[in-house]
Design a protein around this motif. Structure first.
Motif, mmCIF file in Angstrom:
data_model
loop_
_atom_site.group_PDB
_atom_site.id
_atom_site.type_symbol
_atom_site.label_atom_id
_atom_site.label_comp_id
_atom_site.label_asym_id
_atom_site.label_seq_id
_atom_site.Cartn_x
_atom_site.Cartn_y
_atom_site.Cartn_z
ATOM 1 N N UNK A 40 0.843 -1.186 0.000
ATOM 2 C CA UNK A 40 0.000 0.000 0.000
ATOM 3 C C UNK A 40 0.883 1.244 0.000
ATOM 4 N N UNK A 41 0.306 2.347 -0.409
ATOM 5 C CA UNK A 41 1.059 3.596 -0.515
ATOM 6 C C UNK A 41 1.678 3.959 0.830
ATOM 7 N N UNK A 42 2.991 4.153 0.839
ATOM 8 C CA UNK A 42 3.689 4.561 2.049
ATOM 9 C C UNK A 42 4.012 3.455 3.020
ATOM 10 N N UNK A 43 3.665 2.229 2.672
ATOM 11 C CA UNK A 43 3.905 1.109 3.573
ATOM 12 C C UNK A 43 4.863 0.097 2.949
ATOM 13 N N UNK A 44 5.346 -0.810 3.774
ATOM 14 C CA UNK A 44 6.236 -1.849 3.268
ATOM 15 C C UNK A 44 5.437 -2.953 2.588
ATOM 16 N N UNK A 45 6.108 -3.653 1.694
ATOM 17 C CA UNK A 45 5.486 -4.804 1.044
ATOM 18 C C UNK A 45 5.274 -5.898 2.090
ATOM 19 N N UNK A 46 4.099 -6.529 2.034
ATOM 20 C CA UNK A 46 3.782 -7.558 3.014
ATOM 21 C C UNK A 46 3.227 -8.803 2.327
ATOM 22 N N UNK A 47 3.446 -9.943 2.983
ATOM 23 C CA UNK A 47 2.897 -11.193 2.472
ATOM 24 C C UNK A 47 1.386 -11.208 2.632
ATOM 25 N N UNK A 48 0.710 -11.631 1.585
ATOM 26 C CA UNK A 48 -0.740 -11.823 1.635
ATOM 27 C C UNK A 48 -1.048 -13.312 1.786
ATOM 28 N N UNK A 49 -0.508 -14.104 0.862
ATOM 29 C CA UNK A 49 -0.746 -15.550 0.883
ATOM 30 C C UNK A 49 0.334 -16.231 0.070
ATOM 31 N N UNK A 50 0.655 -17.458 0.468
ATOM 32 C CA UNK A 50 1.649 -18.232 -0.260
ATOM 33 C C UNK A 50 1.207 -19.682 -0.318
ATOM 34 N N UNK A 51 1.726 -20.406 -1.315
ATOM 35 C CA UNK A 51 1.365 -21.808 -1.479
ATOM 36 C C UNK A 51 2.578 -22.568 -1.989
#
Length: 120
Positions: A40-51
């Motif tokens: 998101x704007x101004x935030x760090x990249x984050x994990x949503x889901x992985x498989x």
């Protein structure tokens, strides 16, 4: 060379649904885990889901029960079904793939990202 390409982003109203898709292609010898991240704007990249290649899944707490990740090993693709979207889900969504390719060994490859905007 390996390419990772996402599709399916867009604008959706709160409470709505979207489905993202991701395909890995190129000189692929073996595929390992694939996943979705968001920034998101101004935030760090984050994990949503992985498989994993065996189908084991992992979700961020914020999306559990709303998002579902799935995988087609034969096609080297993953999808992310997103339901009950809210404005906090607005972000650029990135796909990544852990790939062993011919001549380049094992690396993580990222797609270019697809925008998801949740707004009324």
């Amino acid at each position: 060379q390996v390419q990772v390409v996402e599709s399916g982003g867009g604008l959706v109203q709160p409470g709505g649904s979207l489905r993202l898709s991701c395909a890995a292609s190129g000189s692929i010898f073996s595929m390992y885990a694939m996943g979705w991240y968001r920034q998101a704007l101004g935030l760090q990249r984050e994990l949503v889901a992985a498989i994993t290649s065996g189908g084991r899944t992992n979700y961020a707490d914020s999306v559990k029960g709303r998002f579902t990740i799935s995988r087609d090993n034969a096609k080297n693709t993953i999808s992310l079904q997103m339901n009950s979207l809210n404005p906090e889900d607005t972000a650029v969504y990135y796909c990544n793939a852990d790939v062993e390719s011919y001549g380049r060994g094992r690396n993580i490859y990222w797609g270019q990202g697809t925008q998801v905007t949740v707004s009324s």
